[in-house]
Design an enzyme around this catalytic site. Sequence first.
Site, PDB file in Angstrom:
ATOM      1  N   GLU A   1      46.531  37.968 -23.145  1.00 43.41           N
ATOM      2  CA  GLU A   1      45.252  37.306 -22.837  1.00 43.41           C
ATOM      3  C   GLU A   1      44.373  37.187 -24.084  1.00 43.41           C
ATOM      4  O   GLU A   1      43.711  36.174 -24.296  1.00 43.41           O
ATOM      5  CB  GLU A   1      44.545  38.076 -21.720  1.00 43.41           C
ATOM      6  CG  GLU A   1      45.298  37.943 -20.394  1.00 43.41           C
ATOM      7  CD  GLU A   1      44.859  38.962 -19.352  1.00 43.41           C
ATOM      8  OE1 GLU A   1      44.935  40.178 -19.616  1.00 43.41           O
ATOM      9  OE2 GLU A   1      44.428  38.546 -18.262  1.00 43.41           O
TER      10      GLU A   1
ATOM     11  N   GLY B   1      46.550  42.297 -21.308  1.00 45.79           N
ATOM     12  CA  GLY B   1      45.387  41.953 -22.118  1.00 45.79           C
ATOM     13  C   GLY B   1      45.757  41.499 -23.522  1.00 45.79           C
ATOM     14  O   GLY B   1      45.011  40.745 -24.158  1.00 45.79           O
TER      15      GLY B   1
ATOM     16  N   ALA C   1      45.554  45.924 -21.887  1.00 42.77           N
ATOM     17  CA  ALA C   1      44.349  46.743 -21.760  1.00 42.77           C
ATOM     18  C   ALA C   1      44.812  48.194 -21.700  1.00 42.77           C
ATOM     19  O   ALA C   1      45.954  48.468 -21.319  1.00 42.77           O
ATOM     20  CB  ALA C   1      43.615  46.369 -20.483  1.00 42.77           C
TER      21      ALA C   1
ATOM     22  N   GLU D   1      50.720  42.992 -15.229  1.00 39.34           N
ATOM     23  CA  GLU D   1      49.730  43.725 -14.420  1.00 39.34           C
ATOM     24  C   GLU D   1      50.216  43.994 -13.009  1.00 39.34           C
ATOM     25  O   GLU D   1      49.884  45.003 -12.393  1.00 39.34           O
ATOM     26  CB  GLU D   1      48.402  42.955 -14.370  1.00 39.34           C
ATOM     27  CG  GLU D   1      47.625  42.919 -15.675  1.00 39.34           C
ATOM     28  CD  GLU D   1      48.007  41.785 -16.606  1.00 39.34           C
ATOM     29  OE1 GLU D   1      49.056  41.133 -16.379  1.00 39.34           O
ATOM     30  OE2 GLU D   1      47.264  41.537 -17.571  1.00 39.34           O
TER      31      GLU D   1
HETATM   32  N1  CAA Z   1      47.648  51.293 -22.301  1.00 37.04           N
HETATM   33  C1  CAA Z   1      47.643  52.563 -22.757  1.00 37.04           C
HETATM   34  N2  CAA Z   1      48.639  53.094 -23.496  1.00 37.04           N
HETATM   35  C2  CAA Z   1      49.697  52.310 -23.752  1.00 37.04           C
HETATM   36  C3  CAA Z   1      49.785  50.986 -23.298  1.00 37.04           C
HETATM   37  C4  CAA Z   1      48.689  50.476 -22.536  1.00 37.04           C
HETATM   38  N3  CAA Z   1      48.649  49.206 -22.106  1.00 37.04           N
HETATM   39  N4  CAA Z   1      50.972  50.477 -23.696  1.00 37.04           N
HETATM   40  C5  CAA Z   1      51.594  51.434 -24.387  1.00 37.04           C
HETATM   41  N5  CAA Z   1      50.845  52.556 -24.421  1.00 37.04           N
HETATM   42  C6  CAA Z   1      51.152  53.843 -25.052  1.00 37.04           C
HETATM   43  C7  CAA Z   1      52.187  54.606 -24.248  1.00 37.04           C
HETATM   44  O1  CAA Z   1      51.599  55.300 -23.178  1.00 37.04           O
HETATM   45  C8  CAA Z   1      52.742  55.502 -25.328  1.00 37.04           C
HETATM   46  O2  CAA Z   1      51.855  56.574 -25.520  1.00 37.04           O
HETATM   47  P1  CAA Z   1      52.400  58.117 -25.468  1.00 37.04           P
HETATM   48  O3  CAA Z   1      53.329  58.204 -26.626  1.00 37.04           O
HETATM   49  O4  CAA Z   1      51.132  58.900 -25.627  1.00 37.04           O
HETATM   50  O5  CAA Z   1      53.081  58.277 -24.169  1.00 37.04           O
HETATM   51  C9  CAA Z   1      52.695  54.652 -26.574  1.00 37.04           C
HETATM   52  O6  CAA Z   1      51.751  53.605 -26.315  1.00 37.04           O
HETATM   53  C10 CAA Z   1      54.034  54.024 -26.910  1.00 37.04           C
HETATM   54  O7  CAA Z   1      54.457  53.306 -25.755  1.00 37.04           O
HETATM   55  P2  CAA Z   1      55.938  53.488 -25.127  1.00 37.04           P
HETATM   56  O8  CAA Z   1      56.455  54.849 -25.392  1.00 37.04           O
HETATM   57  O9  CAA Z   1      55.854  53.063 -23.697  1.00 37.04           O
HETATM   58  O10 CAA Z   1      56.738  52.426 -26.006  1.00 37.04           O
HETATM   59  P3  CAA Z   1      58.062  51.640 -25.600  1.00 37.04           P
HETATM   60  O11 CAA Z   1      58.522  50.976 -26.842  1.00 37.04           O
HETATM   61  O12 CAA Z   1      59.008  52.547 -24.872  1.00 37.04           O
HETATM   62  O13 CAA Z   1      57.589  50.517 -24.527  1.00 37.04           O
HETATM   63  C11 CAA Z   1      56.149  48.776 -23.717  1.00 37.04           C
HETATM   64  C12 CAA Z   1      56.764  49.472 -24.945  1.00 37.04           C
HETATM   65  C13 CAA Z   1      57.241  48.041 -22.934  1.00 37.04           C
HETATM   66  C14 CAA Z   1      55.150  47.756 -24.235  1.00 37.04           C
HETATM   67  C15 CAA Z   1      55.462  49.812 -22.817  1.00 37.04           C
HETATM   68  O14 CAA Z   1      54.605  50.628 -23.622  1.00 37.04           O
HETATM   69  C16 CAA Z   1      54.628  49.243 -21.718  1.00 37.04           C
HETATM   70  O15 CAA Z   1      55.172  48.787 -20.713  1.00 37.04           O
HETATM   71  N6  CAA Z   1      53.269  49.217 -21.883  1.00 37.04           N
HETATM   72  C17 CAA Z   1      52.361  48.762 -20.869  1.00 37.04           C
HETATM   73  C18 CAA Z   1      52.373  47.252 -20.770  1.00 37.04           C
HETATM   74  C19 CAA Z   1      51.416  46.800 -19.666  1.00 37.04           C
HETATM   75  O16 CAA Z   1      51.617  47.075 -18.508  1.00 37.04           O
HETATM   76  N7  CAA Z   1      50.357  46.066 -20.067  1.00 37.04           N
HETATM   77  C20 CAA Z   1      49.359  45.589 -19.155  1.00 37.04           C
HETATM   78  C21 CAA Z   1      48.216  46.527 -19.120  1.00 37.04           C
HETATM   79  S1  CAA Z   1      47.050  46.130 -17.845  1.00 37.04           S
HETATM   80  C22 CAA Z   1      46.156  44.878 -18.472  1.00 37.04           C
HETATM   81  O17 CAA Z   1      46.342  44.445 -19.576  1.00 37.04           O
HETATM   82  C23 CAA Z   1      45.105  44.359 -17.531  1.00 37.04           C
HETATM   83  C24 CAA Z   1      44.505  43.045 -17.944  1.00 37.04           C
HETATM   84  O18 CAA Z   1      44.679  42.046 -17.333  1.00 37.04           O
HETATM   85  C25 CAA Z   1      43.655  42.953 -19.087  1.00 37.04           C
END
Ligand code: CAA
Length: 257
Positions: free
Chosen positions: A111, A108, A65, A131
């Site tokens: 999911e 998400g 998400a 999460e």
């Molecule tokens: N939401 C918003 N933006 C996101 C995102 C997310 N879930 N995941 C990645 N992005 C964005 C980053 O902020 C980044 O944007 P900027 O360049 O503007 O900073 C861009 O996408 C590229 O991401 P990274 O630079 O972080 O890429 P990476 O290759 O270094 O890492 C990754 C990849 C490990 C997937 C890392 O992006 C990450 O950990 N993302 C979040 C994963 C996460 O926590 N997901 C769960 C979200 S909460 C949820 O989903 C709730 C639910 O139950 C539905």
Amino acid sequence: MAYETLIVETHGAVGLIRLNRPQALNALNSTVLTELKQAYAAFHADDAIGAIVLTGSEKAFAAGADIKEMQALDFVEAYKNDFFSGWDEIAKARKPVIAAVSGFALGGGCELAMMCDFIIASETAKFGQPEITLGVIPGMGGSQRLTRAVGGAKAMDLVLTGRMMDAAEAERAGLVARVVPADKLLDEALTAAAKIASYSRTSVLMAKEAVNRAQETTLEEGLRFERRLFHSLFATEDQKEGMAAFVEKRKPVFKNR
Ligand code: CAA
């Protein structure tokens, strides 16, 4: 129809939806949800479409998400609007949906893949429910669908530690139906979807309903449900055609009647 966050195409009788927010690794924001609902509705309304493939990019199916959109949410707002309940409509799609997953399918994203009927993963796929690392828990079904898919031990491991599992582990655990090389992913998913779309639509929809029922009911009720659906298919022209074609050693021509 033009979408901001999706690329939508048709391949014969298959509808293909690509999540397309590369700048955010396909993070699922409210626009993605609105547009996915529109794309699903259009494919469901189109009799020419028999199955759907949902995919992302090579790097990410979806990284969760959209954290930036969610960050400022407060409890009352989340509760009042039953935040994330809109995804239930995606999970309830009637036509079969195959998730073709490459790269990250996190939070998400994992999911959403689990809302599809089955997952074909590339060797590069990584699944997880991180999460917990953000101070929350899965909110789009992760604690429920992952547990049903892989069992309590592994679901607990993934949800509590937030670690990722690779495609091989996901296949062993039963989350993923098939693992293929990255460059074969889309072909494999489109071919599987085309096969599904070539069968009688009625039997396909009923097969999906029957398998889904197994998740929700007792064995006895499930068996009764399956048998009633099975019986009802004998009222279709497609059953007559399918069985006649077998006996006559030819390919069936289903008319979805
Ligand atoms: N939401 C918003 N933006 C996101 C995102 C997310 N879930 N995941 C990645 N992005 C964005 C980053 O902020 C980044 O944007 P900027 O360049 O503007 O900073 C861009 O996408 C590229 O991401 P990274 O630079 O972080 O890429 P990476 O290759 O270094 O890492 C990754 C990849 C490990 C997937 C890392 O992006 C990450 O950990 N993302 C979040 C994963 C996460 O926590 N997901 C769960 C979200 S909460 C949820 O989903 C709730 C639910 O139950 C539905």
